[in-house]
Design a protein around this motif. Structure first.
Motif, PDB file in Angstrom:
ATOM      1  N   GLU A 175       0.758  -1.317  -0.122  1.00  0.00           N
ATOM      2  CA  GLU A 175       0.039   0.102  -0.104  1.00  0.00           C
ATOM      3  C   GLU A 175       0.845   1.098   0.056  1.00  0.00           C
ATOM      4  O   GLU A 175       0.422   2.351  -0.161  1.00  0.00           O
ATOM      5  CB  GLU A 175      -0.937   0.137   1.116  1.00  0.00           C
ATOM      6  N   HIS A 303      -2.853   2.112   6.109  1.00  0.00           N
ATOM      7  CA  HIS A 303      -3.671   1.063   5.579  1.00  0.00           C
ATOM      8  C   HIS A 303      -3.124  -0.289   5.276  1.00  0.00           C
ATOM      9  O   HIS A 303      -3.389  -1.235   4.710  1.00  0.00           O
ATOM     10  CB  HIS A 303      -3.902   1.796   4.218  1.00  0.00           C
ATOM     11  N   ASN A 310      -7.634   1.844  -1.455  1.00  0.00           N
ATOM     12  CA  ASN A 310      -7.744   2.847  -2.565  1.00  0.00           C
ATOM     13  C   ASN A 310      -8.749   2.936  -3.352  1.00  0.00           C
ATOM     14  O   ASN A 310      -8.965   3.519  -4.430  1.00  0.00           O
ATOM     15  CB  ASN A 310      -6.401   2.788  -3.251  1.00  0.00           C
ATOM     16  N   PRO A 366      -4.167   9.871   2.825  1.00  0.00           N
ATOM     17  CA  PRO A 366      -4.057   8.476   2.084  1.00  0.00           C
ATOM     18  C   PRO A 366      -2.587   7.974   2.599  1.00  0.00           C
ATOM     19  O   PRO A 366      -2.303   6.848   2.617  1.00  0.00           O
ATOM     20  CB  PRO A 366      -4.321   8.727   0.841  1.00  0.00           C
ATOM     21  N   TYR A 367      -1.434   8.806   2.732  1.00  0.00           N
ATOM     22  CA  TYR A 367      -0.216   8.618   3.068  1.00  0.00           C
ATOM     23  C   TYR A 367       0.108   8.518   4.636  1.00  0.00           C
ATOM     24  O   TYR A 367       1.228   8.525   5.114  1.00  0.00           O
ATOM     25  CB  TYR A 367       0.775   9.099   2.491  1.00  0.00           C
TER      26      TYR A 367
END
Length: 432
Positions: A175, A303, A310, A366-367
């Protein structure tokens, strides 16, 4: 080193091989001699410093012994501890993340020292060091510097599978691959994008130019040497990420198999800090049966255990650990906003640039990192909880993920050996 519990050490090489077979035998002999009900394997994180790792193990286990009377069912458990030692590399200092670190005029020295600490290949280290005085005035030197870093970045790990689960839930993919901009972008644009926030760099949209935003480890300082240090940190992050995976899926997994054979009735537990949390996660995926897995300020993606992280159907790399149903106890994850090393540095290392500073590293990013936000998009995660003081009532559940917000007790990335952490860890070990 004397600990409160029977203790053995096993060193593991960067390739994942066990360094000394005699250490493995000694650990197994100790298991046979003591007959524990539970075996805890501890794994340290960044910084190749064995004395520091031993101090962490001693503090954590001393506190575990101290809180034992307050842990339900702990009196009936006999614990043996194995400390894993592996060649981790210094990753990032929190003062660098926060924009501090080297003073004016000291950047060349700081960069040179960082190269010596973080680049293990002498030839590559010498090349990078020779380029340092030229970086501020030579585009060619910056290109060569970045090319040398790119050659060190490992390839992404292969997908993992548990052989179970439906709808792809038993398969995990990386991920958090190295950012395309770092690997393939124009060197001048990559150096520019490693600068501080809110600097209008006029970059293409693919590098974050839509909002004129760039950032790196030198937050707020527009200096090429500091940017070079940020790029070096990104390289170190991906080197450490790969190495932790090798150490876990190789040496720690092999050690677990040997322990299971030597003591088939003993329950096995894993606990790792920082990149060590990634190492034990990789080991847990490989091993057929564990009781608990405790991840202390994990320096990897929030994640990593997710389903469809995603929106394209992909699951986190360590998703198979939960999908397989192999855990007979809980997963504990400590996370806190106080962890700037994961909260900011991890986000920077994993993506090079983003269009806005708002939400940097938090649950909407998302990171973001596990040690900042806990495990997200993970169906097994129970209602968010807190790291409790000694004597608090936990209700740990087998096969479930317990995200424990630790703002009240963990003050920084490395502050994981306290009584509250020890109490939660012993609680997971003693859980039904």
């Amino acid at each position: 080193m004397r600990l409160q519990f029977p203790y053995a050490e096993v060193e593991i090489e960067s390739t994942g091989a066990i360094h000394d077979e005699n250490q493995r035998r000694a650990a197994l002999d100790l298991v046979a001699a003591t007959g524990p009900t539970d075996i805890l394997v501890l794994c340290h994180g960044w910084n190749n410093d064995i004395p520091r790792a031993r101090r962490l193990y001693a503090r954590l286990t001393d506190n575990m012994a101290g809180v034992r009377p307050a842990v339900p069912s702990a009196a009936s458990r006999s614990l043996l501890v194995i400390g894993v030692l592996w060649p981790s590399i210094r990753w990032s200092d929190e003062d660098e993340v926060a924009g501090g670190g080297a003073g004016i005029g000291d950047e060349a020295t700081a960069l040179t020292e960082a190269i010596a600490e973080r680049i293990e290949d002498p030839t590559r280290a010498a090349l990078l060091t020779r380029l340092v005085p030229k970086l501020t005035g030579s585009a060619q030197a910056r290109r060569e510097f970045l090319d040398a870093l790119r050659e060190q970045v490992p390839t992404a790990p292969a997908a993992l599978t548990s052989g179970s689960g439906t709808g792809g839930s038993g398969v995990g993919v990386d991920e958090d691959p190295p950012p395309a901009a770092f690997l393939d972008g124009d060197p001048e644009e990559v150096f520019a994008e490693a600068g501080g926030p809110e600097i209008d760099l006029g970059l293409p949209e693919r590098l974050g130019g839509a909002a004129g935003f760039g950032f790196g480890f030198g937050l707020g300082l527009d200096d090429v040497l500091r940017r070079a240090r940020g790029l070096l940190n990104i390289t170190t992050y991906y080197t450490m990420k790969d190495r932790a995976g090798q150490v876990g899926s190789g040496g720690i997994a092999a050690l677990l198999s040997a322990l299971a054979t030597a003591a088939p009735r003993a329950r096995l537990h894993l606990a790792g800090h920082s990149f060590g949390a990634r190492a034990v996660s990789a080991a847990a995926v490989r091993h057929p049966s564990l009781h608990s897995c405790t991840l202390l300020q994990g320096a990897f993606s929030h994640h990593a255990f997710a389903v469809n992280f995603n929106g394209r159907g992909d699951n986190g790399l360590f998703r198979p650990l939960l999908a397989s149903g192999k855990l007979t106890g809980p997963v504990l994850i400590t996370h806190t906003v106080n962890d700037r090393a994961v909260g900011l540095a991890y986000a920077a290392a994993s993506r090079l640039a983003r269009h806005a500073a708002a939400g940097l590293g938090d649950e909407n990013d998302p990171y973001g990192g596990l040690g900042r936000n806990g495990a997200l998009k993970t169906p097994e995660a129970v209602q968010p909880g807190e790291l409790l003081d000694v004597g608090g009532a936990y209700r740990f559940q087998a096969g479930r993920v317990h995200n424990l917000r630790a703002d009240s007790f963990i003050r920084s990335h490395g502050d994981v050996g306290g009584r509250q952490t020890a109490y939660a860890l012993f609680g997971a070990i003693s859980s039904a």
